[in-house]
Design a protein around this motif. Sequence first.
Motif, PDB file in Angstrom:
ATOM      1  N   ASN A 213       8.623   3.237  -9.725  1.00  0.00           N
ATOM      2  CA  ASN A 213       8.119   2.031 -10.400  1.00  0.00           C
ATOM      3  C   ASN A 213       6.983   1.403  -9.598  1.00  0.00           C
ATOM      4  O   ASN A 213       7.059   1.297  -8.378  1.00  0.00           O
ATOM      5  CB  ASN A 213       9.237   0.986 -10.541  1.00  0.00           C
ATOM      6  CG  ASN A 213      10.289   1.425 -11.529  1.00  0.00           C
ATOM      7  OD1 ASN A 213      10.201   2.519 -12.090  1.00  0.00           O
ATOM      8  ND2 ASN A 213      11.278   0.588 -11.744  1.00  0.00           N
ATOM      9  N   HIS A 214       5.930   1.015 -10.304  1.00  0.00           N
ATOM     10  CA  HIS A 214       4.845   0.223  -9.720  1.00  0.00           C
ATOM     11  C   HIS A 214       4.679  -1.000 -10.617  1.00  0.00           C
ATOM     12  O   HIS A 214       5.384  -1.133 -11.616  1.00  0.00           O
ATOM     13  CB  HIS A 214       3.542   1.028  -9.700  1.00  0.00           C
ATOM     14  CG  HIS A 214       3.652   2.342  -8.985  1.00  0.00           C
ATOM     15  ND1 HIS A 214       3.612   2.460  -7.614  1.00  0.00           N
ATOM     16  CD2 HIS A 214       3.807   3.611  -9.458  1.00  0.00           C
ATOM     17  CE1 HIS A 214       3.741   3.731  -7.280  1.00  0.00           C
ATOM     18  NE2 HIS A 214       3.861   4.455  -8.381  1.00  0.00           N
ATOM     19  N   ALA A 215       3.740  -1.878 -10.267  1.00  0.00           N
ATOM     20  CA  ALA A 215       3.450  -3.011 -11.161  1.00  0.00           C
ATOM     21  C   ALA A 215       1.964  -3.323 -11.102  1.00  0.00           C
ATOM     22  O   ALA A 215       1.390  -3.439 -10.015  1.00  0.00           O
ATOM     23  CB  ALA A 215       4.266  -4.232 -10.774  1.00  0.00           C
ATOM     24  N   GLN A 248      -3.326  -6.102  -6.998  1.00  0.00           N
ATOM     25  CA  GLN A 248      -2.506  -5.360  -6.030  1.00  0.00           C
ATOM     26  C   GLN A 248      -1.262  -4.870  -6.757  1.00  0.00           C
ATOM     27  O   GLN A 248      -0.753  -5.569  -7.634  1.00  0.00           O
ATOM     28  CB  GLN A 248      -2.154  -6.359  -4.903  1.00  0.00           C
ATOM     29  CG  GLN A 248      -0.973  -6.023  -4.052  1.00  0.00           C
ATOM     30  CD  GLN A 248      -1.326  -4.977  -3.011  1.00  0.00           C
ATOM     31  OE1 GLN A 248      -2.306  -5.130  -2.284  1.00  0.00           O
ATOM     32  NE2 GLN A 248      -0.558  -3.912  -2.965  1.00  0.00           N
ATOM     33  N   CYS A 249      -0.757  -3.704  -6.401  1.00  0.00           N
ATOM     34  CA  CYS A 249       0.531  -3.266  -6.942  1.00  0.00           C
ATOM     35  C   CYS A 249       1.574  -4.314  -6.537  1.00  0.00           C
ATOM     36  O   CYS A 249       1.599  -4.755  -5.395  1.00  0.00           O
ATOM     37  CB  CYS A 249       0.916  -1.896  -6.394  1.00  0.00           C
ATOM     38  SG  CYS A 249       2.576  -1.388  -6.871  1.00  0.00           S
ATOM     39  N   ALA A 250       2.402  -4.730  -7.480  1.00  0.00           N
ATOM     40  CA  ALA A 250       3.325  -5.835  -7.209  1.00  0.00           C
ATOM     41  C   ALA A 250       4.783  -5.389  -7.229  1.00  0.00           C
ATOM     42  O   ALA A 250       5.680  -6.169  -7.492  1.00  0.00           O
ATOM     43  CB  ALA A 250       3.085  -6.958  -8.213  1.00  0.00           C
ATOM     44  N   GLU A 251       5.008  -4.089  -6.990  1.00  0.00           N
ATOM     45  CA  GLU A 251       6.390  -3.587  -6.942  1.00  0.00           C
ATOM     46  C   GLU A 251       6.465  -2.704  -5.703  1.00  0.00           C
ATOM     47  O   GLU A 251       5.715  -1.727  -5.616  1.00  0.00           O
ATOM     48  CB  GLU A 251       6.667  -2.769  -8.216  1.00  0.00           C
ATOM     49  CG  GLU A 251       8.056  -2.234  -8.322  1.00  0.00           C
ATOM     50  CD  GLU A 251       9.059  -3.304  -8.714  1.00  0.00           C
ATOM     51  OE1 GLU A 251       8.893  -3.889  -9.787  1.00  0.00           O
ATOM     52  OE2 GLU A 251       9.985  -3.548  -7.925  1.00  0.00           O
ATOM     53  N   LEU A 252       7.330  -3.064  -4.769  1.00  0.00           N
ATOM     54  CA  LEU A 252       7.440  -2.298  -3.533  1.00  0.00           C
ATOM     55  C   LEU A 252       7.758  -0.842  -3.882  1.00  0.00           C
ATOM     56  O   LEU A 252       8.836  -0.555  -4.405  1.00  0.00           O
ATOM     57  CB  LEU A 252       8.536  -2.901  -2.640  1.00  0.00           C
ATOM     58  CG  LEU A 252       8.597  -2.385  -1.214  1.00  0.00           C
ATOM     59  CD1 LEU A 252       7.262  -2.557  -0.497  1.00  0.00           C
ATOM     60  CD2 LEU A 252       9.709  -3.059  -0.440  1.00  0.00           C
ATOM     61  N   CYS A 253       6.772   0.070  -3.659  1.00  0.00           N
ATOM     62  CA  CYS A 253       6.911   1.410  -4.237  1.00  0.00           C
ATOM     63  C   CYS A 253       6.898   2.523  -3.194  1.00  0.00           C
ATOM     64  O   CYS A 253       7.027   3.688  -3.542  1.00  0.00           O
ATOM     65  CB  CYS A 253       5.793   1.625  -5.262  1.00  0.00           C
ATOM     66  SG  CYS A 253       4.149   1.391  -4.573  1.00  0.00           S
ATOM     67  N   GLY A 254       6.736   2.178  -1.930  1.00  0.00           N
ATOM     68  CA  GLY A 254       6.751   3.227  -0.906  1.00  0.00           C
ATOM     69  C   GLY A 254       5.758   2.940   0.202  1.00  0.00           C
ATOM     70  O   GLY A 254       5.200   1.842   0.290  1.00  0.00           O
ATOM     71  N   GLY A 256       2.691   3.692   0.825  1.00  0.00           N
ATOM     72  CA  GLY A 256       1.304   3.274   0.559  1.00  0.00           C
ATOM     73  C   GLY A 256       1.194   2.038  -0.317  1.00  0.00           C
ATOM     74  O   GLY A 256       0.111   1.710  -0.799  1.00  0.00           O
ATOM     75  N   HIS A 257       2.308   1.353  -0.529  1.00  0.00           N
ATOM     76  CA  HIS A 257       2.294   0.192  -1.437  1.00  0.00           C
ATOM     77  C   HIS A 257       1.247  -0.846  -1.038  1.00  0.00           C
ATOM     78  O   HIS A 257       0.539  -1.389  -1.888  1.00  0.00           O
ATOM     79  CB  HIS A 257       3.686  -0.437  -1.464  1.00  0.00           C
ATOM     80  CG  HIS A 257       3.732  -1.763  -2.135  1.00  0.00           C
ATOM     81  ND1 HIS A 257       3.550  -1.910  -3.484  1.00  0.00           N
ATOM     82  CD2 HIS A 257       3.909  -3.031  -1.635  1.00  0.00           C
ATOM     83  CE1 HIS A 257       3.628  -3.205  -3.795  1.00  0.00           C
ATOM     84  NE2 HIS A 257       3.841  -3.888  -2.697  1.00  0.00           N
ATOM     85  N   GLY A 258       1.132  -1.098   0.247  1.00  0.00           N
ATOM     86  CA  GLY A 258       0.214  -2.130   0.747  1.00  0.00           C
ATOM     87  C   GLY A 258      -1.242  -1.844   0.445  1.00  0.00           C
ATOM     88  O   GLY A 258      -2.056  -2.763   0.382  1.00  0.00           O
ATOM     89  N   VAL A 259      -1.584  -0.554   0.277  1.00  0.00           N
ATOM     90  CA  VAL A 259      -2.992  -0.223  -0.010  1.00  0.00           C
ATOM     91  C   VAL A 259      -3.168   0.213  -1.466  1.00  0.00           C
ATOM     92  O   VAL A 259      -4.199   0.746  -1.840  1.00  0.00           O
ATOM     93  CB  VAL A 259      -3.546   0.870   0.939  1.00  0.00           C
ATOM     94  CG1 VAL A 259      -3.726   0.324   2.332  1.00  0.00           C
ATOM     95  CG2 VAL A 259      -2.660   2.100   0.936  1.00  0.00           C
ATOM     96  N   MET A 260      -2.149  -0.029  -2.289  1.00  0.00           N
ATOM     97  CA  MET A 260      -2.261   0.338  -3.708  1.00  0.00           C
ATOM     98  C   MET A 260      -2.951  -0.816  -4.443  1.00  0.00           C
ATOM     99  O   MET A 260      -2.346  -1.567  -5.200  1.00  0.00           O
ATOM    100  CB  MET A 260      -0.875   0.617  -4.290  1.00  0.00           C
ATOM    101  CG  MET A 260      -0.939   1.377  -5.597  1.00  0.00           C
ATOM    102  SD  MET A 260       0.671   1.945  -6.097  1.00  0.00           S
ATOM    103  CE  MET A 260       0.344   2.426  -7.779  1.00  0.00           C
ATOM    104  N   LEU A 261      -4.257  -0.920  -4.152  1.00  0.00           N
ATOM    105  CA  LEU A 261      -5.022  -2.050  -4.671  1.00  0.00           C
ATOM    106  C   LEU A 261      -5.453  -1.800  -6.111  1.00  0.00           C
ATOM    107  O   LEU A 261      -5.430  -0.674  -6.595  1.00  0.00           O
ATOM    108  CB  LEU A 261      -6.247  -2.285  -3.784  1.00  0.00           C
ATOM    109  CG  LEU A 261      -5.952  -2.448  -2.294  1.00  0.00           C
ATOM    110  CD1 LEU A 261      -7.242  -2.646  -1.520  1.00  0.00           C
ATOM    111  CD2 LEU A 261      -5.010  -3.611  -2.052  1.00  0.00           C
TER     112      LEU A 261
HETATM  113 CU   LIG Z   1       3.573  -0.649  -5.044  1.00  0.00          CU
END
Ligand SMILES: [Cu+2]
Length: 371
Positions: A213-215, A248-254, A256-261
Amino acid sequence: MLRTLLVLAILCTCAGAAEPSAVPGAADVDRYVALFNQDLYALDASGRVATPMTGAFDAPASDIARDVARSTWFSLLVFLPFLVLPQVLLIWIIFKYRRRNDGRAPATFMGNHKLELVWTAIPCVALVIVGIPMWDLLVKMEAPPADQRRDMVVEVRGKSFAWDYKYQRLGGDRPTRREDQFEIGQDVVGVQEPLVLVKDRRVILNLTSNDVNHAWWIPAFGVKKDTIKGRYTNIWFTPEKTGFYKGQCAELCGQGHGVMLISALVVEEADFDAWETVQRHRADTVRTWSVLSGTELDGAALEGAIADYLKKGDTPERRFALRFWVASNFASLARKPGELKGDALQAAIIARRSAVDKLMARTASPAGIVN
Ligand SMILES: [Cu+2]
């Protein structure tokens, strides 16, 4: 006879000059690179973030964001007295009825049905007052608009850790045939390409995921939605201001979440047309770029790549697309840390871009297109 021809020639030249060109030319390349190739990480001269991530409250940029901001301010206004009043009363009572060592005993009492009813009823009424418009907005956000004929439709696909955009319908009076769809893929590690939208054209995003899941979240548009594998979720909004927006991706996804811009670019219709043009010819420009990005510039290989590109179709659009991608790729390259830096890199870029210009001018088509 000669005079008539001369007058006709002058008239033709004037008519040509007065008519705005539909296809951007060589002179527009740098303007479009500056518009379409914006750096997500750019800092300004004083080291601050060049384009900050704006929110729905400070700078709403869509109809939904305006509604979200308005209803949030309204609820804050209604609930603020419940936060402030008890605190003021508490502080006042602490001071007014403090122990004064004058022999008086404090009064003691338990319960007050009337008072308890009042302080239960008033917040209930406040909740209903806030809840009704909030519910309306939630329903509006969840329900796709009934008439979607003029809307842009984009499939958004989250993947660890980037986004793909598939333009299923471009909206407006544009065709919606299958062959008119196109897809913007992202490198999993690399520059995140923006979702490009047209000002005042409603967009419907159908969101899904390739893996976890991502957001998808851009605060300035007032929308945030989970993307879930094997299922589609939807959001819609009308971007109302041109500009470059960050999210920014708003679902903790793994990892690379922090750079999933996420970024989105809202442009005027004419600029969107130019962007669409360059996207459609992008794949054909790869060979020219692979020659240009080598350490040593191979003149013969470059000439061959450009000639082959133009052989596949020599139109002002295709010429613009080739110039655009060359300039755009150099702009991306200049941001990456490499062996060449600063002035040396700039000189190399200028030299290689002018080599392309010269070769393209030399490869004028029989129709006389030299742009
Ligand atoms: Cu994410």
